[in-house]
Design a protein around this motif. Structure first.
Motif, PDB file in Angstrom:
ATOM      1  N   GLU A 338     100.853  49.898  41.304  1.00 20.44           N
ATOM      2  CA  GLU A 338      99.932  49.047  40.536  1.00 20.44           C
ATOM      3  C   GLU A 338     100.143  47.579  40.841  1.00 20.44           C
ATOM      4  O   GLU A 338      99.183  46.818  40.980  1.00 20.44           O
ATOM      5  N   GLN A 341      98.475  46.608  44.016  1.00 26.82           N
ATOM      6  CA  GLN A 341      97.021  46.489  43.860  1.00 26.82           C
ATOM      7  C   GLN A 341      96.624  45.168  43.214  1.00 26.82           C
ATOM      8  O   GLN A 341      95.631  44.553  43.596  1.00 26.82           O
ATOM      9  N   THR A 342      97.420  44.732  42.215  1.00 28.98           N
ATOM     10  CA  THR A 342      97.021  43.509  41.512  1.00 28.98           C
ATOM     11  C   THR A 342      97.209  42.269  42.380  1.00 28.98           C
ATOM     12  O   THR A 342      96.676  41.208  42.059  1.00 28.98           O
TER      13      THR A 342
END
Ligand code: ZN
Ligand code: ZN
Length: 381
Positions: A338, A341-342
């Protein structure tokens, strides 16, 4: 085909129509651009502080943080074939026969300054639908990294630094065993990263992955997605609003490594004062014009000598650094899916490049995408 270009003479930035490039040498490949990350260097070029068109042209196609797909290959191309994904390196060697760096494939250490850099200095960049380039400057990307490989180039800065630090650590305390695996290089040591831009955050990921107990120091205060990202990767965020360098040094103990990714001279000098014994200080930021500041060079010099410190500036990267960046991106993707992705704020069409380069960054890394057909994330408007 479409390309995004700056015209320094008329101080314009626009999307231009160009003829598709052609392969003219047997060792060249034709690339279709997929993603291009934009950064502070692009902003400097688009505000006409930096950047030089190729000789004979009045414009420079910008873009240097690229991910592309090989669509055609010359007859002498050996390593690549159509369908392969590649990240090109940025710098091209100078032509001086006496430049030991360029003549040995290490143009990131060029002595003469007569190198070219695609999208920056005397060579067109990658914000174009198609590009022709030489096979030997291409770094092959595993297909699994399609979504994040645009982060490779900004990560190479930390990889080059870490490569040199590891080399030094084998010859000076803590006398790293050459057999030590990458993830154990920093075990028991602390690293301080300055700044939470893409270079700082990717650097923090690389330091954590190398086993350093990692602190990130910057002016942001919570709530902030960059601070959340620091926590998500297991590093400790400290805001300049909440703690001084001295407080930080007290918390972190001996600071073995400082990785500067801000480009602010005063901040860097302050940080140098808390560098620990046998510490290595890596400078990656390029400051623009800044006000003169008072400094205490005698103290800095005394500390550096009496504590065996190293001050290391680093720019650009070589093939080994690209290879280790790609290996590390794969590791980051598995370890912190995650958070990785950010890092990518969104993908936008080339028509919006100028506004995004000149505007305030909405997220961490803004990406210009040429290929919306393959089902990639649509442009966020
Ligand atoms: Zn960049
Ligand atoms: Zn050179």
């Amino acid at each position: 085909m479409k390309a995004v270009a700056v015209f320094p003479g008329s101080r314009e930035i626009k999307v231009i129509e160009q003829e598709d490039p052609r392969i003219s040498q047997p060792d060249e490949v034709m690339l279709q651009t997929l993603d291009v990350g934009i950064c502070g260097t692009d902003k400097e070029i688009c505000t006409f502080e930096y950047g030089t068109p190729p000789p004979g042209d009045d414009y420079l196609v910008i873009g240097h943080e690229s991910l592309a797909e090989v669509v055609a290959a010359g007859s002498a191309v050996e390593r690549l074939q159509p369908g392969d994904l590649v990240v090109p390196s940025v710098r091209r060697p100078c032509f001086h026969s006496g430049c030991l760096a360029c003549r040995s494939g290490h143009q990131d250490y060029c002595y003469t300054g007569d190198f070219r850099e695609r999208g920056i200095k005397e060579a067109h960049g990658y914000l174009a639908e198609y590009v022709v380039d030489n096979e030997r400057h291409m770094n092959l990307v595993p297909p699994d990294l399609r979504e994040i490989a645009v982060l490779t180039e900004p990560l190479t800065i930390a990889e080059k630094a870490l490569g040199q630090i590891s080399w030094m650590m084998r010859h000076r305390p803590p006398w790293l065993d050459p057999q030590t695996p990458g993830e154990d290089r920093g075990r028991g040591l602390s690293a301080l990263v300055l700044g939470v831009g893409p270079v700082g955050l990717l650097g923090a990921m690389a330091m954590v992955s190398a086993g350093f107990s990692t602190y990130v120091y910057s002016r942001e205060v919570p709530p902030n997605p960059r601070i959340d990202l620091v926590a998500a990767i297991g590093a400790t965020y400290v805001s300049t609003q909440a703690a001084t360098f001295a407080d930080l040094a007290e918390r972190a103990g001996n600071i073995d490594l400082v990785y500067e990714a801000v480009g602010h001279s005063h901040f860097a000098l302050e940080a140098l004062r808390v560098l620990g014994t046998n510490g290595i200080f890596v400078l990656t930021g390029v400051p623009g014009l800044q006000a003169f500041i008072e400094a205490d060079p005698a103290r800095l010099m005394r500390d550096m000598v009496l504590k065996n410190q190293v001050l290391l500036g680093t720019v650009n990267a070589g093939p080994d650094d690209f290879a280790s960046a790609l290996r590390n991106l794969d590791l980051f993707r598995r370890r912190w899916p995650e958070a990785v992705q950010t890092l990518i704020a969104g993908r936008y069409p080339p028509e919006r490049a100028t506004e995004l380069i000149l505007g305030r960054p909405a997220g961490i890394k803004t990406v210009i995408a040429f290929d919306f057909r393959s089902g990639q994330q649509e442009a966020v408007t």
